[in-house]
Design a protein around this motif. Structure first.
Motif, PDB file in Angstrom:
ATOM      1  N   LYS A  68       9.887  13.019  14.169  1.00  0.00           N
ATOM      2  CA  LYS A  68       9.312  12.501  15.418  1.00  0.00           C
ATOM      3  C   LYS A  68      10.065  11.249  15.878  1.00  0.00           C
ATOM      4  N   SER A  69      10.401  10.360  14.954  1.00  0.00           N
ATOM      5  CA  SER A  69      11.142   9.145  15.310  1.00  0.00           C
ATOM      6  C   SER A  69      12.501   9.483  15.913  1.00  0.00           C
ATOM      7  N   ALA A  70      13.216  10.402  15.273  1.00  0.00           N
ATOM      8  CA  ALA A  70      14.540  10.785  15.768  1.00  0.00           C
ATOM      9  C   ALA A  70      14.427  11.524  17.106  1.00  0.00           C
ATOM     10  N   ALA A  71      13.382  12.331  17.255  1.00  0.00           N
ATOM     11  CA  ALA A  71      13.167  13.059  18.516  1.00  0.00           C
ATOM     12  C   ALA A  71      12.862  12.086  19.650  1.00  0.00           C
ATOM     13  N   LYS A  72      11.991  11.125  19.378  1.00  0.00           N
ATOM     14  CA  LYS A  72      11.639  10.131  20.406  1.00  0.00           C
ATOM     15  C   LYS A  72      12.849   9.289  20.803  1.00  0.00           C
ATOM     16  N   ALA A  73      13.771   9.103  19.861  1.00  0.00           N
ATOM     17  CA  ALA A  73      14.983   8.330  20.145  1.00  0.00           C
ATOM     18  C   ALA A  73      15.994   9.143  20.958  1.00  0.00           C
ATOM     19  N   GLY A  74      15.709  10.439  21.150  1.00  0.00           N
ATOM     20  CA  GLY A  74      16.549  11.260  22.016  1.00  0.00           C
ATOM     21  C   GLY A  74      17.518  12.196  21.326  1.00  0.00           C
ATOM     22  N   LEU A  75      17.446  12.328  20.003  1.00  0.00           N
ATOM     23  CA  LEU A  75      18.340  13.241  19.291  1.00  0.00           C
ATOM     24  C   LEU A  75      17.884  14.683  19.549  1.00  0.00           C
ATOM     25  N   GLY A  76      18.731  15.448  20.220  1.00  0.00           N
ATOM     26  CA  GLY A  76      18.375  16.814  20.616  1.00  0.00           C
ATOM     27  C   GLY A  76      17.978  17.712  19.454  1.00  0.00           C
ATOM     28  N   LEU A  77      18.730  17.660  18.357  1.00  0.00           N
ATOM     29  CA  LEU A  77      18.404  18.497  17.201  1.00  0.00           C
ATOM     30  C   LEU A  77      17.030  18.140  16.634  1.00  0.00           C
ATOM     31  N   ALA A  78      16.679  16.866  16.658  1.00  0.00           N
ATOM     32  CA  ALA A  78      15.365  16.447  16.172  1.00  0.00           C
ATOM     33  C   ALA A  78      14.273  16.883  17.147  1.00  0.00           C
ATOM     34  N   GLN A  79      14.559  16.846  18.441  1.00  0.00           N
ATOM     35  CA  GLN A  79      13.591  17.336  19.424  1.00  0.00           C
ATOM     36  C   GLN A  79      13.315  18.814  19.186  1.00  0.00           C
ATOM     37  N   HIS A  80      14.370  19.579  18.917  1.00  0.00           N
ATOM     38  CA  HIS A  80      14.228  20.999  18.611  1.00  0.00           C
ATOM     39  C   HIS A  80      13.423  21.174  17.312  1.00  0.00           C
TER      40      HIS A  80
END
Length: 152
Positions: A68-80
């Protein structure tokens, strides 16, 4: 580059290399301190390892937190990855609507897997109102022209 950032960069490069070559215990040792400091690349890989018990015991709470932290920071792979966690109910409660939200963010960065998953969710009406036109648009954007033309 300052001397202070050099060891961190080397640990990140070495940790990613260890992760990619499946030396997970070594990757955990190198990436865990960086993930704690907020490095999104380290957080994403720590999330994968914690989710799957690679180089450590499975830790769903850590996996979700770092993803969630990496996704919120904008990392596409983490968002996926976060989208999949919500879609499958892995490491968090199943929430198809939140899955759609995170797949959309990753799709906006051009991730083909996210576009395809989002198209499937629109096709089936999972987490969103069924919308075959949106599904066709997303399949086409992902490069699946044939799939887009077979929807009716």
């Amino acid at each position: 580059m300052s001397e202070e950032s050099n060891p961190i960069d080397m640990d990140l490069v070495s940790g990613i290399a260890a992760f990619e070559s499946k030396q997970f215990s070594r990757a955990v040792g190198l990436l865990a301190p960086l993930a704690e400091q907020g490095n999104v690349e380290a957080q994403y890989r720590m999330a994968i390892m914690a989710q799957n018990g690679l180089g450590m015991l499975p830790n769903p709470l850590m996996a979700y937190s770092y993803m969630k932290s990496a996704a919120k920071a904008g990392l596409g792979l983490a968002q996926h990855g976060l989208g999949f966690m919500y879609m499958e109910g892995e490491c968090t409660d199943k929430n198809p609507a939140k899955a759609v939200e995170w797949f959309r963010k990753a799709a906006d960065q051009g991730l083909i897997g996210s576009l395809t998953t989002l198209a499937m969710m629109y096709e089936k009406g999972y987490g969103v109102e069924q919308d075959l036109e949106e599904a066709k648009r997303l399949y086409k954007r992902a490069g699946f022209d044939e799939r887009a033309t077979t929807l009716s």
